[in-house]
Design a protein around this motif. Structure first.
Motif, mmCIF file in Angstrom:
data_model
loop_
_atom_site.group_PDB
_atom_site.id
_atom_site.type_symbol
_atom_site.label_atom_id
_atom_site.label_comp_id
_atom_site.label_asym_id
_atom_site.label_seq_id
_atom_site.Cartn_x
_atom_site.Cartn_y
_atom_site.Cartn_z
ATOM 1 N N GLN A 70 0.757 -0.915 0.179
ATOM 2 C CA GLN A 70 0.055 0.054 -0.190
ATOM 3 C C GLN A 70 0.649 1.131 0.321
ATOM 4 O OE1 GLN A 70 -3.670 0.385 -0.332
ATOM 5 N NE2 GLN A 70 -3.794 -1.633 -0.614
ATOM 6 N N PRO A 71 0.885 1.595 -1.451
ATOM 7 C CA PRO A 71 2.262 2.795 -1.217
ATOM 8 C C PRO A 71 1.378 3.515 0.178
ATOM 9 C CG PRO A 71 1.599 2.282 -3.271
ATOM 10 C CD PRO A 71 0.254 1.407 -2.589
ATOM 11 N N PHE A 72 3.066 4.454 0.778
ATOM 12 C CA PHE A 72 3.087 5.313 1.435
ATOM 13 C C PHE A 72 2.203 5.139 3.354
ATOM 14 C CE2 PHE A 72 2.126 7.572 -2.738
ATOM 15 C CZ PHE A 72 3.919 7.926 -2.692
ATOM 16 N N ASP A 73 1.437 3.647 3.363
ATOM 17 C CA ASP A 73 1.423 3.396 4.518
ATOM 18 C C ASP A 73 1.897 1.998 4.866
ATOM 19 O OD1 ASP A 73 -0.800 2.063 5.845
ATOM 20 O OD2 ASP A 73 -2.289 2.310 4.826
ATOM 21 N N ALA A 74 2.554 2.286 5.720
ATOM 22 C CA ALA A 74 3.108 1.184 6.542
ATOM 23 C C ALA A 74 3.021 0.088 6.649
ATOM 24 C CB ALA A 74 4.349 1.976 7.698
ATOM 25 N N SER A 81 0.757 -7.180 1.769
ATOM 26 C CA SER A 81 2.778 -7.825 1.583
ATOM 27 C C SER A 81 2.767 -9.311 2.706
ATOM 28 C CB SER A 81 3.292 -7.607 1.995
ATOM 29 O OG SER A 81 3.341 -6.635 1.298
ATOM 30 N N LEU A 82 2.176 -9.659 3.591
ATOM 31 C CA LEU A 82 2.658 -10.641 4.809
ATOM 32 C C LEU A 82 1.753 -12.188 3.843
ATOM 33 C CD1 LEU A 82 2.044 -9.670 8.070
ATOM 34 C CD2 LEU A 82 4.039 -10.802 6.869
ATOM 35 N N TYR A 97 10.272 -6.724 -0.506
ATOM 36 C CA TYR A 97 8.903 -5.832 0.985
ATOM 37 C C TYR A 97 9.550 -4.553 0.494
ATOM 38 C CZ TYR A 97 6.292 -4.470 4.777
ATOM 39 O OH TYR A 97 5.599 -4.216 5.667
ATOM 40 N N ALA A 98 8.096 -3.118 0.400
ATOM 41 C CA ALA A 98 8.185 -1.806 0.285
ATOM 42 C C ALA A 98 7.822 -1.576 1.298
ATOM 43 C CB ALA A 98 7.191 -2.007 -0.507
ATOM 44 N N ALA A 99 9.490 -0.348 1.968
ATOM 45 C CA ALA A 99 9.325 0.192 3.250
ATOM 46 C C ALA A 99 8.731 1.845 2.577
ATOM 47 C CB ALA A 99 10.844 0.725 3.540
ATOM 48 N N GLY A 121 7.634 4.681 -0.446
ATOM 49 C CA GLY A 121 7.425 5.827 0.175
ATOM 50 C C GLY A 121 7.374 7.180 0.070
ATOM 51 N N SER A 122 7.601 8.386 0.503
ATOM 52 C CA SER A 122 7.439 9.486 0.298
ATOM 53 C C SER A 122 8.941 9.563 -0.473
ATOM 54 C CB SER A 122 6.916 10.338 0.847
ATOM 55 O OG SER A 122 7.689 10.951 2.154
#
Length: 258
Positions: A70-74, A81-82, A97-99, A121-122
Motif C-alpha cells: 500500500q504506497p505510503f502506508d506502512a 504483503s504478509l 518488501y516495500a518500506a 514511500g515519499s
C-alpha cells in the motif's frame, strides 16, 4: 544489457519480453507509472502473472519480486504483503518488501519474511535518515536493498551512500538515446571511486541476526534506468532487446519507479 550494465524490470501491465540471459526484477504495479496504481490487476491475477514470468525466464535470473503493498502506508503494506512473501520465496525468487513512511515503528517490518528491502514511500522519507538507517540495518542482516524513483545523478549517489544494491527510475524512458550515455557515465563515476559504504559501519549490527534464509549469494548490487536497472557482475546478460524496459546499475543498486 549485453555488457551487463543494465537489466530489465517488468510489471503485470507491461508484458515485457526479457532478453535472453538478462537479469530481471518483478514490480507489482501497485504504484505504477501513473503513481496511482490503476494498472494493479488484483492479487490473484498478479501472482498468476508472477508465476508465469518466473516459470518462463527462470528464478535464477530473477533478482527479486515485490510483494503487494500500500504506497505510503506502512501498516497497510504489512497487512497486504504478509500473505504473499512466503509464496514468492516458494517460486525460488527473493521476496522484496516495500518500506513506507513510518515503517520503523515497532512491528511494521517483518525482517525474517523478506530478502530485499525496497525503499518506497515519499521522496522526503526515502532520502532521509530513517531510510538510510533501515538500509544499513538490512545490509547488516544480509539482505539486499533497492531504491525506487532514482532519476538523477544526485539521487543515484544517495542510493550508493545508503548501500543500495539496485535502483530504478524513468530516466531512460525520456530520450533514451540522449540519456543512456549520461546514465552510463554516472555509473562509471561511481565504479571508479572507492565505495561510499566501505569502511566503518555507522549503525550497529543487530544483536540477534535474522533467522530467515539469506538472499541468493549471487544477488548483485545495481542502480537507476527506465523502469529498473541492474548490473550482473558474475553472470552478465548475453543478448539485447527493445522489448523490455532497461535500467542501469552501478556498484550498488538495481532499479524501479517509486
Amino acid at each position: 544489457m549485453s555488457a551487463g550494465r543494465i537489466g530489465c524490470m517488468t510489471t503485470p501491465a507491461q508484458g515485457s519480453r526479457i532478453p535472453e540471459g538478462a537479469l530481471y526484477a518483478c514490480d507489482n504495479s501497485k504504484f505504477g507509472s501513473d503513481g496511482k496504481g490503476r494498472y494493479w490487476p488484483g492479487a490473484e491475477a498478479w501472482f498468476a502473472w508472477l508465476y508465469r514470468t518466473v516459470e518462463r525466464y527462470g528464478p535464477d535470473r530473477c533478482l527479486w519480486a515485490l510483494a503487494p503493498d500500500q504506497p505510503f502506508d506502512a501498516a497497510g503494506t504489512l497487512a497486504e504483503s504478509l500473505p504473499w512473501l512466503a509464496r514468492i520465496r516458494e517460486l525460488g525468487t527473493p521476496a522484496a518488501y516495500a518500506a513506507q513512511d513510518g515503517c520503523d515503528a515497532p512491528g511494521l517490518l517483518p525482517w525474517d519474511s523478506f530478502d530485499v528491502l525496497f525503499l518506497a514511500g515519499s521522496t522526503e522519507w526515502k532520502l532521509g535518515p530513517v531510510a538510510e538507517r533501515l538500509a544499513r540495518e538490512a545490509k547488516a542482516r544480509g539482505k539486499g536493498v533497492h531504491m525506487g524513483r532514482v532519476n538523477s545523478r544526485t539521487r543515484l549517489g544517495i542510493a550508493e551512500w545508503f548501500g543500495c544494491d539496485s535502483a530504478d527510475g524513468t530516466y531512460l524512458a525520456y530520450g533514451p538515446d540522449k540519456n543512456l550515455p549520461k546514465l552510463l557515465n554516472w555509473l562509471a563515476e561511481l565504479d571508479g571511486r572507492p565505495s561510499l559504504v566501505g569502511g566503518t559501519q555507522p549503525f550497529a549490527v543487530p544483536d540477534t541476526p535474522s533467522t530467515a534464509p539469506p538472499p541468493r549469494a549471487d544477488l548483485r548490487r545495481r542502480l537507476p534506468g527506465q523502469e529498473a536497472a541492474m548490473r550482473a557482475k558474475k553472470h552478465p546478460p548475453t543478448a539485447t532487446s527493445d522489448a523490455a524496459p532497461a535500467f542501469p546499475t552501478s556498484r550498488g543498486p538495481r532499479a524501479r519507479t517509486r
